[in-house]
Design an enzyme around this catalytic site. Structure first.
Site, mmCIF file in Angstrom:
data_model
loop_
_atom_site.group_PDB
_atom_site.id
_atom_site.type_symbol
_atom_site.label_atom_id
_atom_site.label_comp_id
_atom_site.label_asym_id
_atom_site.label_seq_id
_atom_site.Cartn_x
_atom_site.Cartn_y
_atom_site.Cartn_z
ATOM 1 N N LYS A 1 -69.150 -39.604 -37.242
ATOM 2 C CA LYS A 1 -68.361 -40.001 -36.078
ATOM 3 C C LYS A 1 -67.020 -40.531 -36.556
ATOM 4 C CE LYS A 1 -68.414 -43.246 -32.180
ATOM 5 N NZ LYS A 1 -69.098 -44.392 -31.551
ATOM 6 N N LYS B 1 -69.510 -43.557 -40.020
ATOM 7 C CA LYS B 1 -68.727 -43.941 -38.851
ATOM 8 C C LYS B 1 -67.411 -44.549 -39.331
ATOM 9 C CE LYS B 1 -68.880 -46.788 -34.662
ATOM 10 N NZ LYS B 1 -69.690 -47.733 -33.865
#
Length: 332
Positions: free
Chosen positions: A254, A201
Site C-alpha cells: 500500500k 505500507k
C-alpha cells in the site's frame, strides 16, 4: 524467427483473438470494497474528496451491502468512524465490544453471513491524536510506544474477531504486530481467523482523501517514524519477510499505483496471497479528471486495476470495486 515470418499482430487481429490469448483477467473475485461505518442515524454522507464513497450509519448499511453482494463482490474492508467524543489518547473505542466497527461487523454478518468481512485493525481513527499507537513524550518529543501499542492492537483484533470478522487486517506498522496479534487471536480461540497484514505500507501522500473519510489525520507530526520511506525498496522485502515469518496469511502493498515495482518484488519472493490497496487519492484523481471530461473513467480504471493484477496482485482493495464489476459485466 525474424520478420516477416514472425508477426506478433496476428494474435491481436480481433477482439476474440485478443480475448483468447489474454494473460491477465479481472473478475469480481479480485476485489475488496472498503466501507466506512459511522455513528448516528440516517447518515449517508458523501465524502467530498471521494465522489461516490459515503460514510454510512448502521441503519443505512443494508442498502450498500445489498448492492455490493448483488454485484458479486465477495468481501468488504470495514473502517469505523466513531463520534469525536468517543476518542481518547489510547483509542479505547477501537476495542470496545460496542464500538462502531464491532457493531458494524455484527450487522453485516447477520444480514449477509456469506460476505467476507475484513476488519481494519488500527488505532488512528479512534485516538484523539490521530496516530496509530500510544504516544508518550520523551525528551520533549512525541514518540509512538511500539510495544504498548501492540497490547491495544491485540485487544482490538480479538474484539473484532469476537464480533464475527472473517479476516483481521492490521494496518498500524508497529514492529511485531503480526506475531502479537496471531498469539492473541490463538489464545482467545480464534486460531482459524487469518491475518491480512499491511506488510509494506509507505508513508504516502496518496492517503489524503482517506483521512477525511475516516477522520484520522494526525493532530501533530506525521507517521514517518512507523510507515515506510517511499524511497526504499529493499526495506519492503525485510518487512514482508518479518510478517511471513510471524504468521501472516496474506501480505499487502500500500499504495498501489506508484509502487508496482514493489508489488512485483514481493510477488517474486513470497508465495503468500498478495493484496494491493488502490488507495484514496488514486481513486480521487481519476474521479476528478473524469468529472472534467479529461479521461475515459471506465478505460482508465480497468487499465489501472489490470496493471495491479499483472504486477502480481491476487486481490485488490479498491473504491472502484462496484463500478469495475459493472463495467466487467458489460463485456460479458
Amino acid at each position: 524467427m525474424a520478420y516477416p515470418n514472425t508477426r506478433h499482430r496476428r494474435l491481436r487481429a480481433s477482439a476474440a483473438l485478443r480475448g483468447l490469448v489474454r494473460e491477465t483477467v479481472l473478475t469480481a473475485d479480485d476485489f475488496i470494497m472498503p466501507i466506512f461505518i459511522a455513528r448516528g442515524e440516517g447518515v449517508r454522507q458523501e465524502i467530498s474528496s471521494m465522489p461516490g464513497v459515503y460514510n454510512l450509519s448502521l441503519d443505512k448499511l443494508d442498502e450498500e451491502l445489498h448492492e455490493i453482494v448483488s454485484l458479486g463482490i465477495k468481501a468488504v474492508l470495514v473502517f469505523g468512524v466513531p463520534d469525536p467524543a468517543e476518542k481518547d489518547a489510547v483509542g479505547a473505542c477501537a476495542y470496545d465490544e460496542q464500538g462502531i466497527v464491532q457493531e458494524g461487523i455484527r450487522r453485516i454478518k447477520k444480514s449477509y453471513p456469506d460476505l467476507l468481512v475484513v476488519a481494519d485493525t488500527c488505532l488512528c481513527e479512534f485516538t484523539d491524536h490521530g496516530h496509530c499507537g500510544v504516544v508518550h513524550e520523551h525528551g520533549g518529543q512525541a514518540v509512538i510506544d511500539n510495544d504498548e501499542s501492540l497490547e491495544l492492537l491485540v485487544k482490538t483484533a480479538v474484539s473484532q474477531a469476537a464480533a464475527g470478522a472473517d479476516i483481521i487486517a492490521p494496518s498500524n506498522m508497529m514492529d511485531g504486530f503480526v506475531a502479537a496479534i496471531r498469539k492473541g487471536l490463538d489464545e482467545a480461540g480464534f486460531a482459524h481467523v487469518p491475518i491480512m497484514a499491511y506488510s509494506v505500507k509507505y508513508s504516502s501522500a496518496y492517503y489524503g482523501p482517506f483521512r477525511e473519510a475516516a477522520q484520522s489525520a494526525p493532530q501533530f507530526g506525521d507517521r514517518k517514524s512507523y510507515q515506510m520511506d517511499p524511497a526504499n525498496a529493499r526495506e519492503a522485502i525485510r518487512e514482508a519477510r518479518s510478517d511471513a515469518e510471524e504468521g501472516a496469511d496474506f501480505l499487502m502493498v500500500k499504495p498501489g499505483l506508484a509502487y508496482l515495482d514493489i508489488v512485483r518484488t514481493i510477488r517474486d519472493r513470497f508465495d503468500l496471497p498478495l493484496v494491493v490497496y488502490n488507495v484514496s487519492a488514486e481513486y480521487s484523481m481519476v474521479k476528478a479528471a473524469a468529472m472534467q471530461g479529461w479521461i475515459d473513467e471506465k478505460a482508465i480504471v480497468l487499465e489501472t486495476l489490470t496493471g495491479m493484477k499483472r504486477a502480481g496482485a491476487d486481490l485488490i482493495i479498491t473504491y472502484h470495486a462496484k463500478d469495475a464489476v459493472r463495467w466487467l459485466n458489460e463485456k460479458k
